[in-house]
Write a protein that holds these residues in place. Structure first.
Motif, short mmCIF file in Angstrom:
data_model
loop_
_atom_site.label_atom_id
_atom_site.label_comp_id
_atom_site.label_asym_id
_atom_site.label_seq_id
_atom_site.Cartn_x
_atom_site.Cartn_y
_atom_site.Cartn_z
N PHE A 112 31.82 97.54 52.77
CA PHE A 112 32.21 96.25 53.34
C PHE A 112 33.15 96.42 54.54
O PHE A 112 33.36 95.46 55.28
N SER A 113 33.72 97.59 54.71
CA SER A 113 34.56 97.82 55.88
C SER A 113 33.70 97.97 57.13
O SER A 113 34.18 97.76 58.25
N GLN A 114 32.44 98.33 56.95
CA GLN A 114 31.53 98.45 58.08
C GLN A 114 30.82 97.12 58.37
O GLN A 114 30.60 96.77 59.52
N ARG A 115 30.44 96.43 57.31
CA ARG A 115 29.80 95.13 57.51
C ARG A 115 29.98 94.28 56.26
O ARG A 115 29.82 94.76 55.15
N TYR A 116 30.29 92.99 56.51
CA TYR A 116 30.46 92.06 55.40
C TYR A 116 29.68 90.79 55.74
O TYR A 116 29.50 90.44 56.91
N TYR A 117 29.22 90.10 54.71
CA TYR A 117 28.36 88.94 54.91
C TYR A 117 29.08 87.70 54.41
O TYR A 117 29.51 87.62 53.26
N MET B 299 22.99 87.57 55.35
CA MET B 299 22.34 88.55 54.46
C MET B 299 20.85 88.67 54.78
O MET B 299 20.31 89.77 54.86
N ILE B 300 20.18 87.54 54.91
CA ILE B 300 18.73 87.56 55.08
C ILE B 300 18.33 88.18 56.41
O ILE B 300 17.22 88.68 56.58
N ASN B 301 19.26 88.19 57.37
CA ASN B 301 18.97 88.77 58.68
C ASN B 301 19.50 90.20 58.83
O ASN B 301 19.42 90.77 59.91
N SER B 302 20.01 90.75 57.76
CA SER B 302 20.66 92.06 57.85
C SER B 302 19.66 93.21 57.73
O SER B 302 18.61 93.09 57.08
N ASP B 303 20.01 94.33 58.33
CA ASP B 303 19.22 95.56 58.18
C ASP B 303 19.28 96.06 56.73
O ASP B 303 18.35 96.70 56.26
N ASP C 240 7.48 91.74 57.45
CA ASP C 240 6.69 90.55 57.10
C ASP C 240 7.19 89.91 55.81
O ASP C 240 7.20 88.69 55.67
N TYR C 241 7.58 90.74 54.87
CA TYR C 241 8.10 90.26 53.57
C TYR C 241 9.34 89.39 53.80
O TYR C 241 9.44 88.28 53.28
N VAL C 242 10.27 89.90 54.62
CA VAL C 242 11.51 89.16 54.90
C VAL C 242 11.21 87.91 55.71
O VAL C 242 11.84 86.86 55.53
#
Length: 568
Positions: free
Chosen positions: A26-31, A37-41, A70-72
């Motif tokens: 979470f220090s690198q990325r937090y939502y 979330m849905i747009n995250s790598d 496609d799934y996402v």
């Protein structure tokens, strides 16, 4: 490196599919919301791993034969009520896949990590941050689920949707000797939050072999290691141990928090550890575990190789205890493989009793049987140590011997737990392979402050599971007693790689076996002191090596109870 080593990483997600562990940084990325979330790598990566796990050999135009992109994309359309999401796939098919994907993600051990050095504000509230993430994952899942099924749920279950646990890590300046510089940048675990009951799984479920000494220092290998590493700074008894582990062993590293006291920043800074354990090094010759005594710096350094076999938590626990026990032997203390309890009886008497013996001899079973036959004659029973402790010649305590423990928790077989103990501690436990033979649970047992107090010894009994006698036998001759304890006989029950009749020097393959000649004089001193003070030294017949019923064990427990109540 190792068996089936394959890891997948994004900027903030580390995944080891073969070990089913995931570390979320979470220090690198937090939502902050479900749309991030849905747009995250990270989500797309997890979807890709899930789809690959299905091993579909032929495309048949099912929803799960798509690419991760496609799934996402379909999920995004569902969230914004775009009906084109259903152009090629039915709601039922999509919902079934989403349920399976959610279950697959939750089958991993998922741990969030926050670096206090990078964000002190978030770090101070690491539990709230992690709880919010779990809430957001739950909102995302339920929103998709209810849109697909067309109606709201009637029952909601507050599962650990996002993570099972959270860790706050920090970086401390400790007294690093020359040659140990490669450990400098490995962060320390500062705080841990668990969501028990925690069910975790490992590829192996049994420990094999005895740890041996090597001439080289294992720390010399560390600079060449791959992977991500963390350090759990533990107080094992009164010694300080730095337990470094490859995060593919996250199950083991996290389970430590229910077993060994986590050292504070104050106890780490500017200190030199007594023991260093390197868990998950590139395999040594023969894939065996070793230790080395760095006499110049007085540090015991251990290595456990990276392979599927060493995923069993027994390797982590017993290697830590081995180097701790060796440290104790060199301090002229005697490691005791057994359990110690302080029993308070209804008549006001208190007795400190130590049960002694190797794995499967019947130490915990004897104690459980004592509780069962005592009924209301025992008003309180307090565990001092459950598996390993130490005796020290000490004129300051009654009977001249002080006993101390090593662990704040108990690592026990599920089959050994009485129903009362199991249910009383179920919601606090860390469970390891609960569906398999030799299933284990780690439950908190006592505070560290109490474990390391200098407790006197009123009775010391050897758990004899091989003889046919019933009851209790007190040794009147010190040499006869010493002979029985040192021989370490037992009928092995398959909790390790041993089966059948075996002997182990002083019933302890974790320290005394490795330093037999140095241990013998300490044994002599301890037995002499106990006999000089007329302490009850004997053996309790458990019958567990031959008779699986509890009848004989209960008869022995009744005699033990009688002696404890009447002997002064």
């Amino acid at each position: 490196m190792g068996e089936n080593r394959r890891t997948i990483q994004t900027d903030s997600l580390y995944i080891a599919p073969s070990r089913k562990v995931a570390l979320l940084n979470f220090s690198q990325r937090y939502y902050t919301n479900m749309y991030e979330m849905i747009n995250s790598d990270e989500l797309k990566t997890m979807v890709r791993i899930y789809l690959n796990s299905l091993h579909n050999s032929e495309r048949n135009d099912s929803f799960e034969d798509q690419t991760a992109d496609d799934y996402v994309s379909v999920i995004k359309k569902i969230l914004v009520d775009d009906i084109s999401a259903y152009d090629h796939y039915s709601r039922e098919e999509i919902l079934d896949s989403i349920e399976n994907f959610y279950t697959y993600y939750r089958s991993y051990l998922r741990v969030s990590v926050m670096d206090y050095r990078q964000n002190k504000i978030i770090g101070a509230k690491f539990r709230e941050v992690d709880n919010f993430f779990n809430d957001q994952i739950r909102v995302l899942y339920r929103t998709i689920e209810e849109k697909l099924q067309g109606f709201p749920n009637k029952v909601y279950r507050q599962l650990d949707s996002g993570t099972n646990a959270a860790m706050l890590i920090d970086h401390h300046q400790w007294k690093i000797p020359a040659g140990y510089e490669s450990l400098k940048d490995v962060p320390f675990i500062d705080r841990v939050m668990l969501r028990p009951p925690l069910m975790m799984h490992t590829k192996s479920n049994k420990r094999e072999g005895v740890f041996s000494a090597v001439e080289y220092n294992p720390v010399d290998k560390f600079a060449d290691q791959d992977g991500e590493w963390l350090c759990y700074p533990a107080k094992i008894g009164e010694s300080l141990a730095f337990i470094y582990f490859d995060v593919d062993y996250l199950v083991n590293g996290l389970a430590l928090s229910n077993l060994f006291q986590l050292a504070s920043a104050k106890e780490i800074r500017d200190q030199k550890p007594d023991e260093i354990i390197l868990f998950g090094l590139t395999p040594t010759k023969g894939d065996v575990s070793h230790y080395h005594h760095d006499a110049d710096n007085d540090i015991w350094v251990a290595e456990v190789p990276y392979n599927d076999k060493t995923t069993y938590f027994g390797y982590m626990k017993k290697m830590c205890l081995t180097v701790h026990n060796l440290h104790q032997i060199y301090r002229n203390s005697l490691p005791i493989h057994g359990s110690m309890v302080k029993i308070t009886f209804a008549n006001g008497k208190q007795r400190n009793v130590v049960f002694f013996g190797d794995s499967g001899a019947g130490k915990s079973e004897s104690l459980e049987a004592l509780q069962e036959v005592a009924d209301d004659q025992i008003t309180n029973l307090e565990t001092i140590f459950d598996d390993m402790g130490s005796f020290t010649i000490d004129d300051r305590v009654k009977n001249g011997i002080s006993a101390q423990g090593t662990e704040i928790g108990a690592f026990v077989r599920l089959d050994d737990l009485s129903s009362a103990v199991a249910f009383d501690n179920m919601d606090r436990g860390v469970y390891l392979n609960p569906e398999r033979k030799n299933a284990r649970v780690i439950i908190p047992a006592d505070s560290w402050d109490h474990v390391v107090q200098h407790h006197h010894v009123d009775m010391w009994v050897y758990a004899n599971n091989y003889d046919k006698e019933i009851g209790l036998h007190r040794f009147n001759d010190v040499d006869e007693a010493k002979k029985t304890f040192v021989a370490g006989k037992r009928m092995a029950l398959g909790t390790t790689d041993e089966v059948g009749f075996s002997t182990t020097f002083f019933a302890n393959p974790f320290g005394p076996v490795q330093e037999e000649e140095r241990t013998k004089p300490i044994i002599d001193q301890v037995f002499k002191t106990l006999f000089d003070h007329d302490v009850y030294v004997g053996e309790v017949y458990t019958h567990l090596g031959n008779d699986k019923s509890k009848d004989a064990l209960h008869e022995s427990a009744k005699e033990l109870l009688h002696v404890l109540l009447t002997d002064d």
